[in-house]
Enzyme design. Structure first.
Site, short mmCIF file in Angstrom:
data_model
loop_
_atom_site.label_atom_id
_atom_site.label_comp_id
_atom_site.label_asym_id
_atom_site.label_seq_id
_atom_site.Cartn_x
_atom_site.Cartn_y
_atom_site.Cartn_z
N ASN A 185 -0.47 -7.56 -3.54
CA ASN A 185 -1.18 -6.80 -4.57
C ASN A 185 -0.24 -5.81 -5.25
O ASN A 185 0.72 -5.35 -4.65
CB ASN A 185 -2.33 -6.03 -3.93
CG ASN A 185 -1.82 -5.08 -2.87
OD1 ASN A 185 -1.17 -5.49 -1.93
ND2 ASN A 185 -2.10 -3.80 -3.03
N GLU A 234 0.83 -1.21 0.00
CA GLU A 234 0.00 0.00 0.00
C GLU A 234 0.86 1.26 0.00
O GLU A 234 0.37 2.36 0.14
CB GLU A 234 -0.92 0.00 1.22
CG GLU A 234 -2.18 -0.83 1.04
CD GLU A 234 -1.88 -2.32 0.88
OE1 GLU A 234 -1.13 -2.87 1.70
OE2 GLU A 234 -2.38 -2.91 -0.09
N ASP A 266 -7.26 -5.54 -4.65
CA ASP A 266 -6.32 -5.78 -3.57
C ASP A 266 -6.32 -7.26 -3.16
O ASP A 266 -6.30 -7.59 -1.99
CB ASP A 266 -6.64 -4.91 -2.34
CG ASP A 266 -5.62 -5.11 -1.23
OD1 ASP A 266 -4.45 -5.31 -1.56
OD2 ASP A 266 -6.00 -5.09 -0.05
#
Lengths: 578, 171, 631, 353, 204
Positions: free
Chosen positions: A264, A180, A306
């Site tokens: 991801n 992220e 994700d």
């Protein structure tokens, strides 16, 4: 009876490794079965379990680690500041020593989903674990003295480390977190003695960075072109493309391969990163000695939701279609349980274990998943995406019992609304580009605990949980399955039918990993860390404000009532029969 | 009577501060460090009058809107979501460790804070930090309601009850 | 009594009537007026003040655009000014002035003494004034809206329009819309139920037909703008609904659909009355009945219907499905058929009439010239490919100013020069009137014709400036010069009005020798309109009934009594006692306005508006003596 | 009344556009503009079409212009004639009937003409919106932002994707599909020389085909009111032969030029250590901001600030030093820069060819 | 100049309590305005319904169908009260008017009370999402009109009960019923759209 028979007859299989009653790595063994052969606690007497002793870590963030039990000592790695406690089991858990790696407090700012740590690994007299601020440390298991400490990255680039290392053949294998934060994911091997980096394999970029060489033989033709880690990205996006290896590693000594998944791609807004984004959301098989990739399989090309590929890979030898095959079972974030041939990378089956509506099927010929077009995200709002970003199942590891032949999967039942917005890359800050709001999936409950038959590829039984089942599972030869719930209940289920045999309310929600061991007194103990937190429990651990449903990357909306059920804490509970 | 009423509303509408658009803010630096941004209630040796630093955009709707945009552009949303918090603490809250006065917030953004808040002072121009401060305060209704947008064009706050009606205790 | 006796008794009856229709003195009396001429004139004067303000804004814009990279206005100010200009002209000038003309003229033209709901009429005026004051109070407190008169979301939404400007705009729409609805309801009822006996619908003057069609259009169109501005936009901004937020399932195009479902008919609401005026003036100054009355009426009505079916041509550039686009192209062109029929009828009338070269007729010729050109560019814009190039450019600016100024302002100025004697009792100076016309006509074409070319050469609308390389400078300069010529025309008109009102020659009841009923009563018309309500036997009673002047008797003169007739044939049905002057409409409007003003800031304003409005309405309807209406 | 403290645009600019020789051509006079519909206006005119579609539209427009112009003249002629007609000869019944017949005839004729116009324009409408793809089309994504254009050349092979801003290069003779998106409010993509406009609407995708056979520069501008700087939101479309276009693509695919001397080196440091990196990206460096225009090949662009100023060092200096002066309200931050840093920064940015 | 003729209307009634009265027509037009408003809102409902793939949005419980259906009974019954009152007004029957209006008021009040109970059960607000916005807007506007009309009825009851009334007030009673009929009638399609529409289209 039949099940027992199979279990016994399969004694030579990988899932039946010897068990000395200790617990030296979070997954219990290289096959990651989290299966203990101890039988003292069984379906008939588990109802009598009582607390033997407890221990407070003094911390209140999410406790995801599995305690290690070696030589009558229990080792606990805590969340930030990543203390290592050694507890003397001969003295009912009295503290032996404490090791403090002095983690930079700023590193808390780059931990995407609470400042957790998933545990350490014991290898030849040392405990190895990772700290949040990009260090791997080796600590002498007896004295608590630091042996070495290696810097592996820079928190200024958004990297952090939360995973539990796996030590294979004298190499400590670790990976970074930060899907992220626009990091470039990698897996590295450190020499267990010196802490020197032996190799580092990136998840994206040119083949030489990924350690793809001439031995790289993925099963599916689409994965065989050179430099896919470069050619499936626009421009230099692979440099900030995620693919962190932040979770579990398994090892097959026979094939001499380690298996792990990558996270991801970043950012979440998939319109900003055209292409398949290899090798994110991918399962890699590598040689532990050189890091060389042998094969790879991308679960979710151009991941829209994700769906990391990091979940545990349980190595099994199963009779599939009348033939014994070396397989690995991987319950993916996308809600499907992949059964794959672990020597070649062929997908044998990929059936949903949780409610999902994002993909129609996985083509076993090409290996490619076929997405439902209406659930593809981008610069728009897409509703009713199931499973949500934490997936059908997040990091919480499953267990496999060779006795029942079932995989026990703690998982989620969450859906989400997803709005893609412009993500801006600023090194060291999050790189997400999405407003998400999660909510309970069909049925209104948010978690499930299921038993899955890998051969038949279907669910055997399911227990519904109010909150996501965010703790790991553990199963014993006594046919008892243990797991904890986020509202603080530690439960023991009958491995055959899921009946709740026993439960105990701990001080805080449980997101840890249960372990069992044979104590110095020869009794069987079960231990679990209680301390809610993590992505799902951030609302309690981080004191978040649920008025904003998009908080905690959208998890806040689904967990708004958690503070009514639990408070933060950090406590080890050890149970035994009286 | 009519004219009195009109007069009243003229006054209510006036609100020059709210509607001002300072498109070319002064590049002058404001001294915040050291004096104004205190965090403690205890002033040893007795309280002394202290210089106060005022937010140049107090109550300004345009600054709130700019601050909201920058809050997304500079990735504040990444850690603080739309105020609910995630990696970082929520920004809609009652208890502020480092204070929620404009000078405190300014200080926090410029210097960073030890538990993960980056230091932005070297990067973000000062007037934009003040706009961010104004927006953050507007989240907590510390700016006038009339200058604060009721919603944004995003999915964020949800007053919808998504939770099952108390299923009670687990079995 | 026989008719002759009645007529002989007229002076005495006039006195009685004047007493019954007298307004109370003093400021309290001034705000409790409910007679239609007084209120109509207030509408007109107020609207003209707003026209003046809108014109000043237009001049400011023209100065800014006179040269490339001009710095007279900064972008924020320019955006506010073009927004307020459009809003003022549409909502505070064009619609109200037409309402005012209708309120003033319709009762006189159909031979009755007042509109059916005099107090509602007063309420409507006060609400309109309150709306105008709201917008201009905003202008003087820097709260001007700046999202355009159409306020497209999301630009006008809470995220991209900080401050209260757009809220003020949206709530201002509510005011003008309530006002327009009040007038529409009362005009429809007036036209349908209060016509002089014998005035069947077939004999209704063209202007009344136009007002009837316009009023019906208001009734169906205005709720749409209420939905767009108040429910979608204002609620999104003040209580966080999601009508135009795509993230939560709303749709910016939804706003556009609803807005243009109102916005297109709005154009016809503005110019249909002007068509009626043009008809009246053409009849009067060509000294003959209009040719093709049924065709004209039918095309007016058809205009009213078609106007609701072509809103999408404002949205061609949004990329709608092709089949829909083809339909809306056809519908948009269909309106040219009905407009064409009207033009042909007037041309035929002019052709066969004996033209009086008055100032009023000058304006009608100007109207024909400009409106036809605007209509033809409208045909071009109805064609999707051409629209895709011309949409949102100065070509469109030119087009709709041709349609609206040509189609509305010129007939309106003509109407002023025509009905001036009826309004004031004095003749207007024809020479100055013609100078006004030429200034306006030349100035207008000088301003707006170059805009066609600018638009085709790529100049978008709503730009506060442009870069010099584009070569748009000279044409813009020409337009700016034209704007000042228009301004000179406006000054000339004001001077003419002031002068003629004071020094103009006294007017006869029927100075133009026109044929409709308003010319049968004194100039200026008295508050009671007619001493004896006329009985009508033809479309042009003054032309056809010069020899016999049939009258109604038996209405009581000591109270405000009118005759209710049947809808189609205008047979007498019953008498109706209209309420006298009342302060309650004013008080209700004030209470309501206070609440609505406050609702710009908080939703609770609606509760205040409701509570105060309810108190006002109770006072309004509370029974008064005498309770019993005796014959 | 508060008249705000906002500056107005005070151009300091050197307005010569890259590739332009000599001074600007003398502007056409008012008279020629009014009476000639020729393309005296330069590169943003629907009357000087270079695109296939724009030419079709122009032909349709010319057809409409003549047809409607003649109708207009006839109507006005009748109106003027009626002034001199004096009406005497037409008062009898027969004349009335004739007039009514004429009205009816004219109405029928109107209907016929309009029907014809509908057919013609629907036909052209179909053509200009018909998919021009023959498998060789170029797909370009244009995203509207307040107040600049983000341009991305889509490709199945992600490594062939090119990102640029405020500038669109298209190959001559190849159909181009524009996918329109918006990041904030509604914008409208409009290059009059090539095609009509198409709105860019948040959370929708609108499409449009453009194609041209004539190399050249076509200026476009946002046509939907989008806030403060709606006036300064232009983009240049450069149509060039396929080989040049491919060459351009090739250049764009390369990372930003490395600094070639100390001054540029210093410039890069200035860029990377100031607020610039928060919004802009330069491939090949750590600057990866996504919310402002990509600057990887800034030096080769025609304009600064979305068509506001020609791209040259002087203008760039003015723009960086005080963007709010040139484009009041722009999202470009006023970054406090040490005066000695400006020259290196300019050198570096202009070197990014 | 020939002799003008006169049309003597002194014999006509100075008022009329029927649908011939201008006030009745005016009220009808007000209803048309309100009706076109609500029709456009219905159109809006379907517009957003068709442009959203999940309806109602996740987590939203559709308004329950039970309570509004039950509430139809007092609502429809209240029209009888209106009818009685309007007929009584024509006859100048004070008692009849009171009985009619009070029963109208009470039954209308019961309907609104049921609606209030229903609102407490809704798990979404106008700011939840587009479904909440449109449903609440329709409900709010209709309720607002109803409350206003009932308040007006209440005022008329007070006026009639006090005996302080004349033909105008009787006409008011008559016209008031027009508004009520309209509000009841317009509710039926709204009810269908809000409660049965999504269910008919397959939502849970």
């Amino acid at each position: 009876m039949l099940v027992g028979f199979i279990g016994i007859s399969a004694a030579a299989q990988i899932q039946n490794q010897t068990d000395d009653g200790q617990w030296t790595m979070p997954a219990k063994n290289y096959a990651s079965t989290r299966f203990s052969t101890l039988t003292e606690i069984n379906t008939s007497n588990v109802k009598n379990l009582k607390v033997a002793w407890t221990f407070s870590t003094g911390l209140t963030r999410g406790h995801e680690a599995a305690p290690l039990i070696v030589n009558n000592t229990m080792y606990i790695v805590t969340p930030f500041p990543n203390l290592l406690y050694a507890l003397d089991l001969t003295k009912t858990g009295a503290s032996k020593w404490t090791y403090d790696p002095h983690v930079s407090p700023s590193s808390q700012g780059v931990a995407c989903c609470d400042v957790v740590n998933r545990g350490g690994a014991y290898y030849k007299g040392r405990i190895y674990y990772n700290t949040l601020d990009m260090h791997t440390v080796a600590v002498d298991a007896n004295t608590g003295k630091q042996v070495w400490k290696t810097t592996l990255g820079d928190i200024n680039l958004g990297e952090s480390m939360t995973m539990a290392p796996l030590v294979v053949k004298g190499k400590v294998i670790v990976g970074n977190s930060g899907g992220e934060f626009g990091v470039r994911g990698w897996l590295a091997a450190l020499d267990a003695d010196s802490g020197k980096i032996v190799w580092r394999a990136y998840s994206t970029g040119p083949d030489k960075d990924i350690l793809i060489g001439s031995n790289f033989k993925p099963f599916y033709a689409g994965d065989r072109s050179p430099d896919l880690g470069l050619k499936t990205w626009q421009g230099e996006q692979w440099k900030i493309g995620g693919g962190a290896a932040w979770s579990w590693i398994s090892y097959d000594p026979d094939l001499d391969l380690i298996y792990y998944g990558t996270s991801n791609p970043g950012p979440w807004n998939s319109d900003q990163r055209p292409g398949d984004n290899k090798w994110t959301s991918t399962l890699f098989a590598r040689r532990p000695d050189t890091g060389e990739a042998i094969w790879a399989y991308q679960y979710n090309p151009h991941d829209d939701h994700d769906y990391d590929g990091v979940n545990e890979n349980i190595l099994l030898d199963l009779n599939i279609g009348g033939k014994m095959r070396k397989v690995l079972a991987h319950p993916d974030r996308n809600g499907r349980l992949y059964l794959m041939d672990r020597s070649t990378g062929e997908v044998i089956s990929a059936e949903p274990f949780a409610y999902q509506n994002t993909s129609d099927s996985v083509d076993l010929k090409t290996g490619r998943i076929s997405y439902v077009p209406s659930k593809i995200t981008g610069f728009k709002t897409v509703r009713d995406i199931c499973p949500a970003a934490p997936g059908g199942k997040d990091w919480q590891p499953s267990a496999y019992s060779p006795k029942t032949g079932y995989i026990y999967i703690p998982h989620n039942n969450l859906c989400m609304e997803f709005q893609g917005i412009q993500a801006n890359y600023i090194a060291g800050t999050p790189f997400v580009g999405a407003n998400v709001r999660m909510y309970a999936g069909p049925g209104g409950h948010r978690g499930e605990f299921s038993a899955w038959d890998p051969v038949a590829a279907k669910t055997v039984w399911t227990v519904k949980e109010m909150f996501p089942a965010w703790s790991g599972a553990m199963v014993t030869a006594g046919d008892v399955v243990f797991y904890g719930t986020m509202d603080g209940w530690f439960k023991a289920l009958d491995a055959h039918n899921g009946a709740v045999l026993w439960q105990f309310k701990t001080g805080s929600g449980i997101i840890g990993q249960p372990v069992t061991y044979k104590g110095p007194d020869g009794k069987q103990y079960v231990a679990i860390l209680s301390g809610v937190g993590g992505w799902s429990g951030a609302i309690v651990a981080g004191g978040l404000n649920a008025n904003d449903g998009t908080g905690a990357l959208g998890f806040l909306n689904a967990m708004a009532d958690l503070p009514k059920y639990t408070t933060s804490g950090g406590m080890l509970y050890v149970f035994s029969l009286p | 009577m009519r004219f009195a009423a009109i007069g009243c509303f003229l006054l209510a509408l006036t609100a020059c501060e709210r509607e001002r658009r300072d498109l070319r803010p002064s590049p002058a630096k404001v001294v915040v460090f050291g004096d104004a941004a205190i965090q403690s209630q205890i002033l040893p040796g007795g309280g002394a009058p202290r210089a106060s630093v005022t937010n140049p955009f107090q109550g300004n709707a345009y600054a709130i809107s700019e601050g909201q945009r920058l809050f997304g552009w500079y990735n504040c949303t990444g850690c603080h979501a739309n105020g609910g918090g995630a990696i970082g603490p929520p920004l809609i809250k009652d208890h502020w460790i480092y204070g929620n006065e404009p000078a405190n917030l300014f200080d926090t953004i410029v210097k960073g804070r030890p538990n993960g808040m980056p230091s932005w002072g070297a990067k973000i121009p000062e007037y934009q930090i003040w706009q961010l401060v104004t927006y953050i305060r507007s989240m907590n209704n510390l700016e006038p309601r009339s200058a604060t947008p009721e919603r944004l064009d995003t999915i964020e706050q949800s007053s919808r009850t998504i939770l099952p009606k108390s299923e009670g205790e687990p079995r | 009594m026989t008719a002759l006796e009645e007529l002989r008794a007229e002076p005495q009856q006039a006195e009685e009537l004047a007493r019954a229709w007298k307004n109370r003195p003093g400021p309290l009396g001034w705000i409790s007026v409910t007679t239609h001429q007084e209120l109509g004139m207030r509408y007109i004067v107020t609207a003209f003040i707003f026209l003046l303000l809108g014109g000043i804004e237009a001049l400011m814009m023209r100065i800014q655009l006179a040269s490339a990279e001009n710095t007279f206005l900064n972008p924020a100010r320019y955006n506010q000014i073009f927004t307020v200009h459009g809003t003022t002209m549409m909502f505070l000038f064009a619609v109200p002035v037409m309402e005012g003309m209708g309120v003033y003229l319709v009762p006189l033209m159909i031979g009755t003494r007042n509109v059916a709901f005099p107090r509602l009429n007063a309420f409507g005026y006060w609400i309109y004034l309150a709306g105008g004051l709201l917008l201009y109070a905003a202008a003087f407190t820097n709260t001007m809206p700046d999202a355009g008169w159409f306020a497209y979301s999301p630009l006008s939404g809470p995220q991209f329009s900080p401050g209260k400007g757009v809220d003020v705009w949206a709530q201002m729409i509510t005011f003008t819309e309530i006002s327009a609805l009040c007038v529409a309801v009362e005009l429809i009822v007036t036209i349908l139920r209060l016509r002089a006996p014998g005035m069947t619908l077939n004999r209704l003057p063209m202007f009344c037909w136009a007002m009837l069609v316009q009023s019906f259009m208001i009734i169906f169109a205005m709720p749409a703008v209420m939905i767009a501005s108040t429910i979608f936009l204002l609620n999104d901004r003040t209580i966080g609904t999601h009508f135009v937020n795509p993230a939560e399932g709303g749709d910016p195009l939804l706003y556009q659909h609803v807005f243009w479902f109102f916005g297109h008919p709005e154009v016809y609401i503005i110019f249909i009355p002007a068509l009626g005026m043009a008809s009246s003036i053409i009849e009067a100054f060509s000294r003959r009945p209009v040719i093709g009355y049924p065709a004209l009426v039918l095309s007016l009505v058809a205009n009213g219907f078609i106007a609701f079916g072509l809103w999408v041509h404002h949205m061609f550039a949004t990329g709608l499905p092709q089949i829909g686009e083809a339909y809306f192209t056809a519908a948009s062109m269909m309106i040219a058929v009905t407009s064409g029929v009207q033009i042909f009828c007037w041309l035929a009338t002019l052709w066969s009439g004996r033209l009086q070269p008055t100032a009023g007729l000058h304006f009608i010729f100007g109207f024909l010239f400009i409106f036809v050109m605007g209509g033809l560019t409208g045909v071009m814009l109805a064609s999707i490919p051409l629209d895709l190039q011309a949409h949102d450019t100065f070509f469109v600016v030119a087009h709709f100013h041709y349609v609206l100024i040509g189609g509305t302002l010129f007939p309106l100025f003509g109407a002023f020069h025509y009905w001036f004697p009826k309004f004031t009792g004095r003749m207007i100076d024809q020479k100055l009137g013609k100078i006004t016309f030429w200034l306006l006509f030349i100035g207008f074409n000088c301003t707006f014709f170059p805009m066609h070319i600018l638009g085709l050469h790529g100049m978008p609308r709503r730009v506060y400036t442009y870069v010099p390389e584009m070569g748009w400078g000279p044409a813009n300069l020409l337009a700016t010069i034209g704007a000042f010529i228009i301004a000179a025309g406006g000054i000339c008109f004001i001077a003419n009005v002031l002068k003629s009102r004071r020094f103009g020659t006294k007017a006869d009841p029927n100075p133009w020798d026109a044929g409709t009923l308003e010319w049968s009563t004194s100039s200026p018309a008295q508050a009671y309109g007619f001493i004896h309500l006329p009985v009508v036997a033809s479309r042009y009673p003054l032309w056809d009934q010069e020899k016999s002047k049939d009258i109604v008797t038996g209405l009581r003169n000591d109270r405000r009594e009118v005759l209710v007739t049947t809808v189609l044939d205008a047979e007498p049905d019953h008498r109706l006692v209209l309420p006298g002057n009342s302060i309650w409409p004013f008080l209700t409007a004030v209470g309501f306005s206070i609440g609505l003003y406050y609702s710009v800031f908080a939703f609770s304003g609606y509760w205040i508006a409701t509570a105060l409005g309810m108190i006002g309405i109770i006072g309004w309807f509370w029974p008064r003596q005498p309770l019993d209406i005796r014959p | 009344m508060t008249w705000g403290r906002m500056p107005s645009c005070a151009p300091v600019a050197n307005r010569r556009w890259p590739g332009e020789s000599g001074t600007r051509p003398k502007l056409a006079t008012c008279a020629t503009m009014l009476f000639s519909l020729a393309s005296a206006f330069g590169q943003q005119s629907s009357l000087a079409p270079g695109g296939t579609h724009a030419s079709q539209i122009k032909s349709l427009g010319v057809f409409f212009f003549w047809l409607l112009g003649i109708i207009f003249l006839i109507v006005i002629a009748i109106a003027v004639a009626s002034i001199f007609q004096r009406g005497q000869s037409t008062q009898d019944e027969a004349a009335q009937r004739r007039l009514k017949t004429a009205i009816a005839g004219a109405s029928v004729l109107t209907i016929l003409i309009l029907f014809g116009l509908v057919v013609v324009s629907v036909g052209v409408g179909k053509e200009i919106s018909a998919p021009g793809g023959r498998g060789n089309e170029l797909v370009v994504e244009v995203t509207g932002n307040q107040w600049w254009w983000f341009v991305r050349y889509l490709n199945d092979d992600p490594t062939r994707i090119v990102v640029t801003a405020n500038e669109l290069h298209i190959p001559v003779g190849r159909p181009v599909l524009i996918r329109g998106l918006s990041n904030d409010v509604i914008h409208s993509f409009w290059v009059p020389g090539l095609q009509g406009k198409r709105d860019l609407i948040p959370s929708r995708v609108t499409t449009q085909w453009i194609e041209t056979n004539e190399p050249g520069r076509y200026r476009g501008q946002c046509a939907e009111f989008c806030g403060l700087q709606h006036a300064h939101m232009a983009l240049w479309t450069v149509a060039e032969p396929e080989s040049q276009f491919q060459q351009w693509i090739g250049t764009q695919l390369r990372p930003g030029a490395a600094p070639s001397d100390d001054l540029q080196q210093r410039g890069q440091e200035v860029f990377l250590s100031h607020a610039c990196v928060l919004c802009h990206s330069i491939q090949g460096t750590t600057a990866n901001g996504q919310v402002g225009p990509d600057l990887t090949h800034f030096g080769s662009r025609l304009s600064i600030a979305a068509g506001t100023l020609p791209n040259n060092k002087g203008n760039l200096a003015g723009w960086i030093a005080d963007p709010q002066n040139i484009k009041p309200g722009t999202r470009m931050a006023t970054v406090p820069l040490d005066p000695t840093d400006m020259q290196p920064l300019l050198e570096y940015l202009e070197s990014l060819q | 100049m020939s002799e003008p003729r006169v049309l003597d209307v002194s014999g006509l009634l100075p008022y009329r309590i029927s649908n011939k009265s201008p006030l009745w027509l005016g009220q009808l037009l007000m209803c048309v305005i309100e009706g076109s408003l609500l029709c456009l809102l219905i159109a809006t409902y379907f517009y957003v319904r068709l442009s959203v793939d999940v309806w109602p949005p996740p987590g939203v419980r559709l308004p329950s169908v039970m309570l509004p259906t039950v509430a139809l009974i007092p609502l429809l019954a209240s029209c009888i009260g209106s009818y009685l009152a309007s007929e009584a007004a024509k006859r100048d029957d004070r008692r009849g008017m009171l009985v009619g209006m009070i029963s109208n008021l009470v039954l209308g009040g019961i309907f609104l009370a049921l609606r209030g109970i229903e609102w407490r059960g809704l798990n979404f607000t106008w700011s939840s999402d587009i479904h909440g916005s449109i449903v609440w807007t329709i409900l709010f506007l209709h309720t607002y009109d109803m409350v206003a009309d009932l308040l007006f009825t209440l005022v008329l009851i007070i006026i009639v009960a006090s005996g302080h009334y004349g033909q105008k007030q009787r006409l008011g009673v008559h016209v008031d019923t027009v508004a009520w009929y309209f509000l009841v009638l317009i509710w039926l399609p709204l009810y269908g759209v809000l409660y049965w529409g999504p269910r008919a289209l397959g939502a849970k």
